[in-house]
Write an enzyme that holds these catalytic residues in place. Structure first.
Site, PDB file in Angstrom:
ATOM      1  N   LYS A  22       0.831  -1.211   0.000  1.00  0.00           N
ATOM      2  CA  LYS A  22       0.000   0.000   0.000  1.00  0.00           C
ATOM      3  C   LYS A  22       0.867   1.263   0.000  1.00  0.00           C
ATOM      4  O   LYS A  22       0.652   2.181  -0.787  1.00  0.00           O
ATOM      5  CB  LYS A  22      -0.898   0.001   1.253  1.00  0.00           C
ATOM      6  CG  LYS A  22      -1.605   1.315   1.495  1.00  0.00           C
ATOM      7  CD  LYS A  22      -2.487   1.289   2.715  1.00  0.00           C
ATOM      8  CE  LYS A  22      -1.845   1.846   3.961  1.00  0.00           C
ATOM      9  NZ  LYS A  22      -1.600   3.291   3.960  1.00  0.00           N
ATOM     10  N   ASN A  23       1.853   1.302   0.899  1.00  0.00           N
ATOM     11  CA  ASN A  23       2.626   2.538   1.040  1.00  0.00           C
ATOM     12  C   ASN A  23       3.603   2.765  -0.107  1.00  0.00           C
ATOM     13  O   ASN A  23       4.207   3.825  -0.202  1.00  0.00           O
ATOM     14  CB  ASN A  23       3.377   2.548   2.383  1.00  0.00           C
ATOM     15  CG  ASN A  23       2.412   2.737   3.545  1.00  0.00           C
ATOM     16  OD1 ASN A  23       1.228   3.010   3.338  1.00  0.00           O
ATOM     17  ND2 ASN A  23       2.905   2.582   4.757  1.00  0.00           N
ATOM     18  N   ARG A  92      -4.832  10.382   4.105  1.00  0.00           N
ATOM     19  CA  ARG A  92      -3.806  11.426   4.150  1.00  0.00           C
ATOM     20  C   ARG A  92      -2.830  11.345   2.976  1.00  0.00           C
ATOM     21  O   ARG A  92      -2.256  12.348   2.576  1.00  0.00           O
ATOM     22  CB  ARG A  92      -3.000  11.303   5.443  1.00  0.00           C
ATOM     23  CG  ARG A  92      -3.798  11.556   6.676  1.00  0.00           C
ATOM     24  CD  ARG A  92      -2.931  11.305   7.873  1.00  0.00           C
ATOM     25  NE  ARG A  92      -1.708  12.087   7.801  1.00  0.00           N
ATOM     26  CZ  ARG A  92      -1.587  13.340   8.221  1.00  0.00           C
ATOM     27  NH1 ARG A  92      -2.612  13.951   8.753  1.00  0.00           N
ATOM     28  NH2 ARG A  92      -0.438  13.968   8.112  1.00  0.00           N
ATOM     29  N   CYS A 116      -5.626  12.952  13.055  1.00  0.00           N
ATOM     30  CA  CYS A 116      -5.982  11.561  12.802  1.00  0.00           C
ATOM     31  C   CYS A 116      -6.049  10.851  14.137  1.00  0.00           C
ATOM     32  O   CYS A 116      -5.705  11.415  15.172  1.00  0.00           O
ATOM     33  CB  CYS A 116      -5.017  10.932  11.814  1.00  0.00           C
ATOM     34  SG  CYS A 116      -3.799   9.835  12.457  1.00  0.00           S
ATOM     35  N   ARG A 121      -0.284  14.620  13.363  1.00  0.00           N
ATOM     36  CA  ARG A 121       0.320  14.296  12.060  1.00  0.00           C
ATOM     37  C   ARG A 121       0.443  15.522  11.150  1.00  0.00           C
ATOM     38  O   ARG A 121      -0.267  15.649  10.134  1.00  0.00           O
ATOM     39  CB  ARG A 121      -0.458  13.172  11.355  1.00  0.00           C
ATOM     40  CG  ARG A 121      -0.417  11.877  12.124  1.00  0.00           C
ATOM     41  CD  ARG A 121      -1.019  10.733  11.363  1.00  0.00           C
ATOM     42  NE  ARG A 121      -0.147  10.215  10.324  1.00  0.00           N
ATOM     43  CZ  ARG A 121      -0.520   9.312   9.429  1.00  0.00           C
ATOM     44  NH1 ARG A 121      -1.754   8.841   9.435  1.00  0.00           N
ATOM     45  NH2 ARG A 121       0.333   8.871   8.529  1.00  0.00           N
ATOM     46  N   PRO A 122       1.340  16.444  11.509  1.00  0.00           N
ATOM     47  CA  PRO A 122       1.482  17.679  10.720  1.00  0.00           C
ATOM     48  C   PRO A 122       2.102  17.439   9.345  1.00  0.00           C
ATOM     49  O   PRO A 122       2.613  16.359   9.062  1.00  0.00           O
ATOM     50  CB  PRO A 122       2.420  18.531  11.578  1.00  0.00           C
ATOM     51  CG  PRO A 122       3.162  17.576  12.445  1.00  0.00           C
ATOM     52  CD  PRO A 122       2.280  16.366  12.631  1.00  0.00           C
ATOM     53  N   VAL A 123       2.062  18.479   8.484  1.00  0.00           N
ATOM     54  CA  VAL A 123       2.653  18.384   7.135  1.00  0.00           C
ATOM     55  C   VAL A 123       3.666  19.519   6.921  1.00  0.00           C
ATOM     56  O   VAL A 123       3.968  19.882   5.797  1.00  0.00           O
ATOM     57  CB  VAL A 123       1.556  18.416   6.030  1.00  0.00           C
ATOM     58  CG1 VAL A 123       0.779  17.127   5.991  1.00  0.00           C
ATOM     59  CG2 VAL A 123       0.632  19.618   6.211  1.00  0.00           C
ATOM     60  N   ASP A 124       4.178  20.066   8.042  1.00  0.00           N
ATOM     61  CA  ASP A 124       5.076  21.219   7.938  1.00  0.00           C
ATOM     62  C   ASP A 124       6.351  20.921   7.145  1.00  0.00           C
ATOM     63  O   ASP A 124       6.843  21.775   6.410  1.00  0.00           O
ATOM     64  CB  ASP A 124       5.424  21.761   9.343  1.00  0.00           C
ATOM     65  CG  ASP A 124       5.922  20.679  10.288  1.00  0.00           C
ATOM     66  OD1 ASP A 124       5.439  19.533  10.193  1.00  0.00           O
ATOM     67  OD2 ASP A 124       6.799  20.963  11.118  1.00  0.00           O
ATOM     68  N   ASP A 303       4.250   0.600  11.865  1.00  0.00           N
ATOM     69  CA  ASP A 303       3.068  -0.030  11.274  1.00  0.00           C
ATOM     70  C   ASP A 303       2.879  -1.489  11.727  1.00  0.00           C
ATOM     71  O   ASP A 303       1.887  -2.118  11.363  1.00  0.00           O
ATOM     72  CB  ASP A 303       3.145   0.027   9.740  1.00  0.00           C
ATOM     73  CG  ASP A 303       2.783   1.409   9.208  1.00  0.00           C
ATOM     74  OD1 ASP A 303       2.270   2.231   9.986  1.00  0.00           O
ATOM     75  OD2 ASP A 303       3.019   1.667   8.008  1.00  0.00           O
ATOM     76  N   ARG A 395      -8.889  -0.552   4.113  1.00  0.00           N
ATOM     77  CA  ARG A 395      -8.020   0.484   3.528  1.00  0.00           C
ATOM     78  C   ARG A 395      -6.643  -0.079   3.199  1.00  0.00           C
ATOM     79  O   ARG A 395      -5.994   0.398   2.277  1.00  0.00           O
ATOM     80  CB  ARG A 395      -7.831   1.636   4.524  1.00  0.00           C
ATOM     81  CG  ARG A 395      -9.047   2.505   4.716  1.00  0.00           C
ATOM     82  CD  ARG A 395      -8.692   3.720   5.547  1.00  0.00           C
ATOM     83  NE  ARG A 395      -7.545   4.406   4.965  1.00  0.00           N
ATOM     84  CZ  ARG A 395      -6.806   5.302   5.598  1.00  0.00           C
ATOM     85  NH1 ARG A 395      -7.099   5.666   6.831  1.00  0.00           N
ATOM     86  NH2 ARG A 395      -5.785   5.871   4.990  1.00  0.00           N
TER      87      ARG A 395
HETATM   88  C1  UD1 Z   1       4.018   6.928   6.351  1.00  0.00           C
HETATM   89  C2  UD1 Z   1       3.144   5.698   6.149  1.00  0.00           C
HETATM   90  C3  UD1 Z   1       2.599   5.216   7.481  1.00  0.00           C
HETATM   91  C4  UD1 Z   1       3.732   4.993   8.464  1.00  0.00           C
HETATM   92  C5  UD1 Z   1       4.632   6.215   8.560  1.00  0.00           C
HETATM   93  C6  UD1 Z   1       5.868   5.986   9.407  1.00  0.00           C
HETATM   94  C7  UD1 Z   1       2.264   6.010   3.921  1.00  0.00           C
HETATM   95  C8  UD1 Z   1       1.090   6.293   3.068  1.00  0.00           C
HETATM   96  N1  UD1 Z   1       2.050   6.040   5.251  1.00  0.00           N
HETATM   97  O1  UD1 Z   1       3.181   7.955   6.874  1.00  0.00           O
HETATM   98  O2  UD1 Z   1       1.889   3.993   7.250  1.00  0.00           O
HETATM   99  O3  UD1 Z   1       3.218   4.695   9.740  1.00  0.00           O
HETATM  100  O4  UD1 Z   1       5.075   6.616   7.247  1.00  0.00           O
HETATM  101  O5  UD1 Z   1       6.610   4.930   8.896  1.00  0.00           O
HETATM  102  O6  UD1 Z   1       3.349   5.715   3.451  1.00  0.00           O
HETATM  103  N2  UD1 Z   1       6.104  14.649  10.741  1.00  0.00           N
HETATM  104  C9  UD1 Z   1       6.113  15.993  11.052  1.00  0.00           C
HETATM  105  N3  UD1 Z   1       5.922  16.892  10.039  1.00  0.00           N
HETATM  106  C10 UD1 Z   1       5.735  16.499   8.738  1.00  0.00           C
HETATM  107  C11 UD1 Z   1       5.724  15.131   8.437  1.00  0.00           C
HETATM  108  C12 UD1 Z   1       5.909  14.225   9.458  1.00  0.00           C
HETATM  109  O7  UD1 Z   1       6.293  16.383  12.210  1.00  0.00           O
HETATM  110  O8  UD1 Z   1       5.579  17.368   7.879  1.00  0.00           O
HETATM  111  C13 UD1 Z   1       6.293  13.653  11.832  1.00  0.00           C
HETATM  112  C14 UD1 Z   1       5.033  12.828  12.058  1.00  0.00           C
HETATM  113  O9  UD1 Z   1       4.127  13.466  12.906  1.00  0.00           O
HETATM  114  C15 UD1 Z   1       5.610  11.557  12.654  1.00  0.00           C
HETATM  115  C16 UD1 Z   1       6.936  11.408  11.912  1.00  0.00           C
HETATM  116  O10 UD1 Z   1       7.254  12.694  11.403  1.00  0.00           O
HETATM  117  O11 UD1 Z   1       5.842  11.689  14.022  1.00  0.00           O
HETATM  118  C17 UD1 Z   1       6.916  10.396  10.772  1.00  0.00           C
HETATM  119  O12 UD1 Z   1       5.889  10.699   9.874  1.00  0.00           O
HETATM  120  P1  UD1 Z   1       5.974  10.332   8.317  1.00  0.00           P
HETATM  121  O13 UD1 Z   1       7.185   9.478   8.099  1.00  0.00           O
HETATM  122  O14 UD1 Z   1       5.854  11.582   7.547  1.00  0.00           O
HETATM  123  O15 UD1 Z   1       4.674   9.453   8.102  1.00  0.00           O
HETATM  124  P2  UD1 Z   1       3.714   9.459   6.858  1.00  0.00           P
HETATM  125  O16 UD1 Z   1       4.481   9.698   5.608  1.00  0.00           O
HETATM  126  O17 UD1 Z   1       2.517  10.313   7.132  1.00  0.00           O
END
Ligand code: UD1
Length: 416
Positions: A22-23, A92, A116, A121-124, A303, A395
């Site tokens: 999936k990922n 997401r 979530c 789960r920010p996107v900064d 995961d 999902r």
């Molecule tokens: C992806 C996977 C998810 C998995 C995760 C960690 C997909 C679709 N999903 O999620 O199944 O659990 O990796 O292996 O591939 N963070 C920030 N700011 C950001 C982005 C991330 O602070 O802009 C933090 C998150 O809150 C978290 C950490 O970084 O604590 C890791 O998140 P991230 O690796 O980005 O996870 P996803 O890509 O959302």
């Protein structure tokens, strides 16, 4: 809403085919938006998330055909540079359209994902990274607007090796002018596959699989035909099922992607053998308690944290499970405790006191991996378990009840 009814305690045996990851497939589907032409993706898992991404690509204007686990995505006619709230809130990973659409068309509008079940789960990192590449970012009515006449390479250093941000920046920088250096990049196999596929499309990425990736921008990418890597999380879930309920073989998996999980399973008493693309595991007579701490790849995956907890709930002794990636990802604890587990949570550390047996109960899915943990708990438990809200599991797990049925588990889907 569908439910699963599981009568636990049935031994399992036989073999199961692991689906595409999936990922891996979700970012690959959005990478197809970089190409003025058709991308073919094979070994695509039939998941609710794959179908949500298909809907999103169609809204954006791509032509998509999905048949026999093969996807054909033609992004020549893209004409709507927007990912709407209704889809982003349910998945997401929709946020992955940001980088490719900005790179190819110079603008994009994507709904902010919001919170979530396991925290904010920010996107900064995604947004700061795109700003470094020259994009102007603004927020309007819950939507991120990103614009750039053209993107220009730069150095981007993440505070944490985020999978999603690494993927988005990679997909943006392949068409940027000049050189982009990503430091503290994610090294997950799904990111490695994304880099390899982008290179096959004509991109110039070096340092693949390391935490320092360099991208030399190119003008244009071209059509490719690709196979999705096997799902290591699905494989890890079935390994835990085998360790507790019977000898099984997993076909079409990549044992190299599961090294830490296999090591931990061996410490718990498992006998595991492997070939290049299969894994066999024997049922453990007495499961030993083994602590795990989730880490970024190649560490123990977050995961599989919930599934490991279901496993440890019947271990001989006490274990601790710490999640360093998502500190709030523990909604499965009260549900596992309803099955008779003895788990307490202190900050991001779960303390699991192994019990002799679990007992069936009514429980509720809260997210994809938490649901998988409940299925594992239910097949180990004595008696009947009813799991509601199984749309979460749909999902991320292809045909999970059919795969477990073929191994001999007593699991039924009830449509309500
Ligand atoms: C992806 C996977 C998810 C998995 C995760 C960690 C997909 C679709 N999903 O999620 O199944 O659990 O990796 O292996 O591939 N963070 C920030 N700011 C950001 C982005 C991330 O602070 O802009 C933090 C998150 O809150 C978290 C950490 O970084 O604590 C890791 O998140 P991230 O690796 O980005 O996870 P996803 O890509 O959302």
């Amino acid at each position: 809403m569908d439910k699963f009814i599981i009568n636990g305690g049935n031994p399992i045996s036989g073999s199961v085919d692991i689906s595409g990851a999936k990922n891996a497939v979700l970012p690959l589907m959005t990478a197809a938006l970089l190409v003025d032409g058709e991308t073919t993706i094979n070994s695509v898992p039939d998941l609710r998330d794959t179908r949500t991404m298909i809907r999103l690509l169609k809204i954006i204007g791509a032509e998509v055909a999905f048949k026999n686990n093969s996807l054909a995505i033609n992004a020549s006619g893209v004409n709507n540079l927007e990912a709407p709230y209704d889809l982003v809130k349910t998945m997401r990973a929709s946020f992955y359209v940001l980088g490719p659409l900005l790179a190819r068309f110079g603008e994009v509008r994507v709904s902010l994902p919001g919170g979530c079940a396991w925290g904010p789960r920010p996107v900064d990192y995604h947004l700061k990274g795109l700003e470094k590449l020259g994009a102007t970012i603004s927020l309007e009515s819950g939507y991120i607007m990103a614009k750039a006449k053209y993107l220009k390479g730069n150095k981007i250093s993440f505070d944490f090796p985020s999978v999603g941000a690494t993927g988005n920046i990679l997909m943006a920088s392949v068409l940027a002018r000049g050189e982009t250096r990503i430091e503290n990049a994610a090294k997950e196999p799904e990111i490695v596959q994304l880099c390899e596929v982008l290179n096959k499309m004509g991109a110039n990425i070096i340092g693949i699989g390391t935490d320092k990736i360099t991208v030399h921008g190119v003008d244009k990418l071209h059509s490719v035909d690709i196979d999705v890597i096997p799902d290591r999380v699905e494989a890890g879930t079935y390994l835990i099922a085998g360790a507790t309920m019977g000898d099984i073989t997993l076909n079409n998996c990549n044992p190299k992607h599961l090294e830490d999980v296999i090591d931990k399973l061996k410490l718990s008493g498992a006998n595991i053998s492997s070939t290049e693309n299969s894994l066999s595991i024997e049922k453990i007579e007495l499961v030993e308690a083994v602590d795990v701490t989730t880490e970024v790849y190649p560490g123990f995956p977050t995961d599989l944290q919930a599934q490991w907890m279901a496993f440890m709930s019947i271990a001989n002794g006490k274990s601790t499970i710490i999640d360093t990636v998502y500190h709030d990802r523990f909604t499965h604890i009260p549900e596992l405790n309803r099955l008779g587990a003895d788990i307490q949570l202190k900050d991001n550390k779960a303390i699991v006191n192994g019990v002799k047996k679990l007992t069936g109960a009514q429980v509720m899915s809260t997210d994809i991996r938490a649901s998988a943990a409940l299925i594992l708990g239910a097949i180990m438990a004595e008696g009947k378990t009813e799991i509601s809200r199984v749309y979460h599991i749909d999902r991320g797990y292809d045909s999970i009840e059919k795969k477990f049925q073929s191994l001999g588990a007593d699991i039924k889907r009830i449509n309500q």
